[in-house]
Design a protein around this motif. Structure first.
Motif, PDB file in Angstrom:
ATOM      1  N   VAL A   1     -15.880  38.242  89.752  1.00 11.12           N
ATOM      2  CA  VAL A   1     -15.704  38.774  90.908  1.00 11.12           C
ATOM      3  C   VAL A   1     -14.524  37.836  91.573  1.00 11.12           C
ATOM      4  O   VAL A   1     -13.484  38.174  91.963  1.00 11.12           O
ATOM      5  CB  VAL A   1     -16.729  38.510  91.830  1.00 11.12           C
TER       6      VAL A   1
ATOM      7  N   ALA B   1     -10.240  39.050  92.302  1.00 10.53           N
ATOM      8  CA  ALA B   1     -10.040  38.701  93.679  1.00 10.53           C
ATOM      9  C   ALA B   1      -8.542  37.807  93.742  1.00 10.53           C
ATOM     10  O   ALA B   1      -7.698  38.319  94.241  1.00 10.53           O
ATOM     11  CB  ALA B   1     -11.167  37.980  94.507  1.00 10.53           C
TER      12      ALA B   1
ATOM     13  N   VAL C   1     -12.739  46.020  96.938  1.00  3.61           N
ATOM     14  CA  VAL C   1     -13.745  44.839  97.601  1.00  3.61           C
ATOM     15  C   VAL C   1     -14.839  45.285  98.238  1.00  3.61           C
ATOM     16  O   VAL C   1     -16.001  44.934  97.963  1.00  3.61           O
ATOM     17  CB  VAL C   1     -12.794  44.096  98.552  1.00  3.61           C
TER      18      VAL C   1
ATOM     19  N   LEU D   1     -16.481  44.550  94.332  1.00  2.00           N
ATOM     20  CA  LEU D   1     -16.859  42.982  94.577  1.00  2.00           C
ATOM     21  C   LEU D   1     -18.046  42.435  95.636  1.00  2.00           C
ATOM     22  O   LEU D   1     -18.644  41.537  95.110  1.00  2.00           O
ATOM     23  CB  LEU D   1     -15.366  42.376  95.025  1.00  2.00           C
TER      24      LEU D   1
END
Length: 184
Positions: free
Chosen positions: A40, A44, A143, A147
């Motif tokens: 993750v 990002a 996201v 995520l």
């Protein structure tokens, strides 16, 4: 090349950038395995680095004040997110780990950068801002739907949740610039 053919080509090329982002994001949403926190973190950081690279291209190629201001905002804001993510992974002792999602993002970005670098003037400005609108939609979706749900660590999850409003503000800003550039 006639203007009609040129405009059709420009629309097609811009559409290919959008399709690349959308298809990559769709593949993310279809993933079958859950990402670990190091994965993750990698996604990002990679997503932010990619938008910084797009901004650097825009700052080098565009003469449009709206594009230049937007690109500078993207470079500054995404660097700040990377700095926060790096500080967090250091604090947690986590090393970001490449994964299929981060690799797909990078592969898509290379194609997009080639397309952006092949354009100039108004065609570049349109391609850049169209890509920024699509890219931010894709990143927000990733996201929110991948995520955040996959993040196990509360601080990592909180960082991701806290960045969503900024990403949405970027999308609104991009859409505003897009409307100004295209007149639509």
């Amino acid at each position: 090349m006639s203007m009609k053919i040129f405009n059709s080509f420009a629309k097609l090329t811009g559409a290919s950038i959008v399709c690349s982002v959308v298809m990559t994001t769709h593949a993310f949403a279809q993933k079958s395995t859950k990402l670990t926190d190091p994965e993750v973190a990698s996604v990002a950081v990679v997503a932010n680095q990619i938008d910084i690279s797009y901004a650097e291209i825009a700052k080098a190629k565009s003469k449009n004040d709206d594009i230049l201001q937007f690109a500078q905002t993207m470079a500054n804001d995404h660097k700040a997110v990377i700095d926060q993510a790096v500080a967090l992974v250091k604090k947690l002792g986590v090393t970001p780990k490449d994964n299929d999602l981060s690799k797909k993002l990078l592969a898509g970005a290379e194609k997009t950068k080639k397309t952006l670098n092949s354009k100039s003037g108004d065609a570049f400005n349109k391609a850049y801002i169209d890509n920024e609108v699509s890219y931010h939609k894709a990143v927000i979706s990733t996201v929110e739907n991948v995520l955040i749900p996959d993040a196990e660590n509360k601080e990592l999850k909180d960082l991701l949740q806290n960045v969503v409003p900024t990403l949405k503000a970027h999308l609104e800003h991009a859409e505003m610039v897009q409307k100004k550039i295209t007149g639509k």
